[in-house]
Write a protein that holds these residues in place. Structure first.
Motif, PDB file in Angstrom:
ATOM      1  N   GLU A   1      50.007  42.488  32.069  1.00  5.91           N
ATOM      2  CA  GLU A   1      48.909  42.765  31.137  1.00  5.91           C
ATOM      3  C   GLU A   1      47.575  42.802  31.877  1.00  5.91           C
ATOM      4  OE1 GLU A   1      49.814  41.346  26.736  1.00  5.91           O
ATOM      5  OE2 GLU A   1      49.767  39.636  28.114  1.00  5.91           O
ATOM      6  N   LYS A   2      46.704  43.701  31.429  1.00  5.77           N
ATOM      7  CA  LYS A   2      45.361  43.818  32.002  1.00  5.77           C
ATOM      8  C   LYS A   2      44.534  42.596  31.665  1.00  5.77           C
ATOM      9  CE  LYS A   2      44.379  48.118  33.657  1.00  5.77           C
ATOM     10  NZ  LYS A   2      44.331  48.049  35.082  1.00  5.77           N
ATOM     11  N   VAL A   3      43.762  42.140  32.629  1.00  6.06           N
ATOM     12  CA  VAL A   3      42.853  41.014  32.427  1.00  6.06           C
ATOM     13  C   VAL A   3      41.553  41.558  31.822  1.00  6.06           C
ATOM     14  CG1 VAL A   3      41.492  39.265  33.636  1.00  6.06           C
ATOM     15  CG2 VAL A   3      43.840  39.698  34.312  1.00  6.06           C
TER      16      VAL A   3
ATOM     17  N   SER B   1      34.079  42.339  37.073  1.00  8.47           N
ATOM     18  CA  SER B   1      34.249  43.725  37.519  1.00  8.47           C
ATOM     19  C   SER B   1      33.836  43.919  38.983  1.00  8.47           C
ATOM     20  CB  SER B   1      33.460  44.670  36.619  1.00  8.47           C
ATOM     21  OG  SER B   1      32.075  44.353  36.672  1.00  8.47           O
ATOM     22  N   LYS B   2      32.978  43.077  39.484  1.00  4.92           N
ATOM     23  CA  LYS B   2      32.522  43.162  40.878  1.00  4.92           C
ATOM     24  C   LYS B   2      33.652  42.837  41.860  1.00  4.92           C
ATOM     25  CE  LYS B   2      29.100  41.136  43.984  1.00  4.92           C
ATOM     26  NZ  LYS B   2      28.026  40.153  44.111  1.00  4.92           N
ATOM     27  N   TYR B   3      34.643  42.062  41.407  1.00  2.38           N
ATOM     28  CA  TYR B   3      35.701  41.592  42.295  1.00  2.38           C
ATOM     29  C   TYR B   3      37.063  42.230  42.040  1.00  2.38           C
ATOM     30  CZ  TYR B   3      32.134  38.179  43.250  1.00  2.38           C
ATOM     31  OH  TYR B   3      30.954  37.592  43.593  1.00  2.38           O
ATOM     32  N   LYS B   4      37.265  42.761  40.838  1.00  2.00           N
ATOM     33  CA  LYS B   4      38.552  43.398  40.528  1.00  2.00           C
ATOM     34  C   LYS B   4      38.808  44.540  41.496  1.00  2.00           C
ATOM     35  CE  LYS B   4      39.338  43.050  35.554  1.00  2.00           C
ATOM     36  NZ  LYS B   4      39.405  43.895  34.368  1.00  2.00           N
ATOM     37  N   GLY B   5      40.011  44.577  42.031  1.00  2.00           N
ATOM     38  CA  GLY B   5      40.396  45.638  42.950  1.00  2.00           C
ATOM     39  C   GLY B   5      40.012  45.364  44.389  1.00  2.00           C
ATOM     40  N   LYS B   6      39.191  44.361  44.612  1.00  2.00           N
ATOM     41  CA  LYS B   6      38.755  44.026  45.976  1.00  2.00           C
ATOM     42  C   LYS B   6      39.417  42.764  46.505  1.00  2.00           C
ATOM     43  CE  LYS B   6      34.402  46.279  45.211  1.00  2.00           C
ATOM     44  NZ  LYS B   6      33.392  46.133  44.228  1.00  2.00           N
TER      45      LYS B   6
ATOM     46  N   VAL C   1      45.578  37.341  39.399  1.00  2.00           N
ATOM     47  CA  VAL C   1      45.306  38.726  39.009  1.00  2.00           C
ATOM     48  C   VAL C   1      45.408  39.561  40.277  1.00  2.00           C
ATOM     49  CG1 VAL C   1      43.628  40.299  37.992  1.00  2.00           C
ATOM     50  CG2 VAL C   1      43.753  37.922  37.189  1.00  2.00           C
ATOM     51  N   GLY C   2      46.260  40.576  40.223  1.00  2.00           N
ATOM     52  CA  GLY C   2      46.449  41.447  41.369  1.00  2.00           C
ATOM     53  C   GLY C   2      45.306  42.428  41.543  1.00  2.00           C
ATOM     54  N   LEU C   3      45.356  43.192  42.606  1.00  2.00           N
ATOM     55  CA  LEU C   3      44.301  44.152  42.907  1.00  2.00           C
ATOM     56  C   LEU C   3      44.173  45.243  41.844  1.00  2.00           C
ATOM     57  CD1 LEU C   3      44.783  44.514  46.772  1.00  2.00           C
ATOM     58  CD2 LEU C   3      43.042  43.188  45.541  1.00  2.00           C
ATOM     59  N   ASN C   4      45.238  45.446  41.056  1.00  2.00           N
ATOM     60  CA  ASN C   4      45.188  46.453  39.998  1.00  2.00           C
ATOM     61  C   ASN C   4      44.603  45.912  38.687  1.00  2.00           C
ATOM     62  OD1 ASN C   4      47.260  44.842  39.088  1.00  2.00           O
ATOM     63  ND2 ASN C   4      48.774  46.492  38.932  1.00  2.00           N
ATOM     64  N   GLY C   5      44.183  44.637  38.683  1.00  2.00           N
ATOM     65  CA  GLY C   5      43.552  44.053  37.501  1.00  2.00           C
ATOM     66  C   GLY C   5      44.512  43.533  36.450  1.00  2.00           C
TER      67      GLY C   5
END
Length: 188
Positions: free
Chosen positions: A42-44, A60-65, A159-163
């Motif tokens: 599930e999306k965070v 949002s600044k850290y998601k995916g990074k 939470v993985g890099l895909n959020g």
């Protein structure tokens, strides 16, 4: 005033019971019908909260990074919560090596988080969620002790890099177990 006293008394009783191993615990391995929180895949939800230094933290600044390790805990300075936070602190270098950002969240004030972080030398971010909006968005289940006495739940998410949630662990009475379980997952 009586309600505050009852809540403080309850937290003290919870802490005392954790020292002797009493209490009902639940883990991420419980049956799915018992779990109400976000599930694997599930999306965070995005959120913005104030950190212990009074600065706005934007997820949002850290998601995916970075991988995100988000742990929800009931109260600054309580014995079980302190064990939990200190376990994350003591393993902080391992989280950094795994490119994971550790974030603690509860409804405590910015000032309370600052005092807690300073006293325990916590190197990670503590976020103030005064209205429990983020806690509710993650669907964290309260720990119910009967007689209308509830305390916010204790649960940790990776939470993985895909959020999306890739792992979660829930155990109310074993705060220090959260870091162990998360590291075991990250080191697979």
């Amino acid at each position: 005033m009586k309600a505050i006293f009852k809540k403080e008394l309850l937290i003290g009783l919870i802490a005392a019971s954790s020292c002797v191993g009493l209490g009902n615990t639940a883990t991420a391995q419980d049956t799915p019908t018992e779990m109400t929180t976000l599930k694997q895949g599930e999306k965070v939800p995005d959120f913005n909260l104030m950190d212990q230094n009074g600065k706005l933290f934007k997820l949002s600044k850290y998601k995916g990074k970075k991988k995100l390790v988000i742990f929800f805990y009931p109260k600054d300075e309580s014995p079980v919560c302190t064990k939990e936070a200190c376990a994350f602190r003591d393993a902080y270098a391992k989280y950094s090596d795994a490119n994971a950002l550790v974030i603690g969240i509860n409804n405590g004030t910015v000032a309370s988080h600052k005092a807690f972080a300073d006293k325990e030398h916590l190197p990670f971010t503590l976020l103030s969620d005064p209205d429990n909006k983020v806690l509710n968005a993650f669907k964290i289940k309260d720990q119910d002790f009967g007689n209308n006495m509830k305390v916010s739940g204790r649960e940790t998410f990776i939470v993985g890099l895909n959020g999306t949630v890739v792992y979660s662990f829930r155990d109310f009475m074993k705060g220090d177990e959260h870091s162990k379980q998360v590291l075991a997952y990250l080191n697979k």
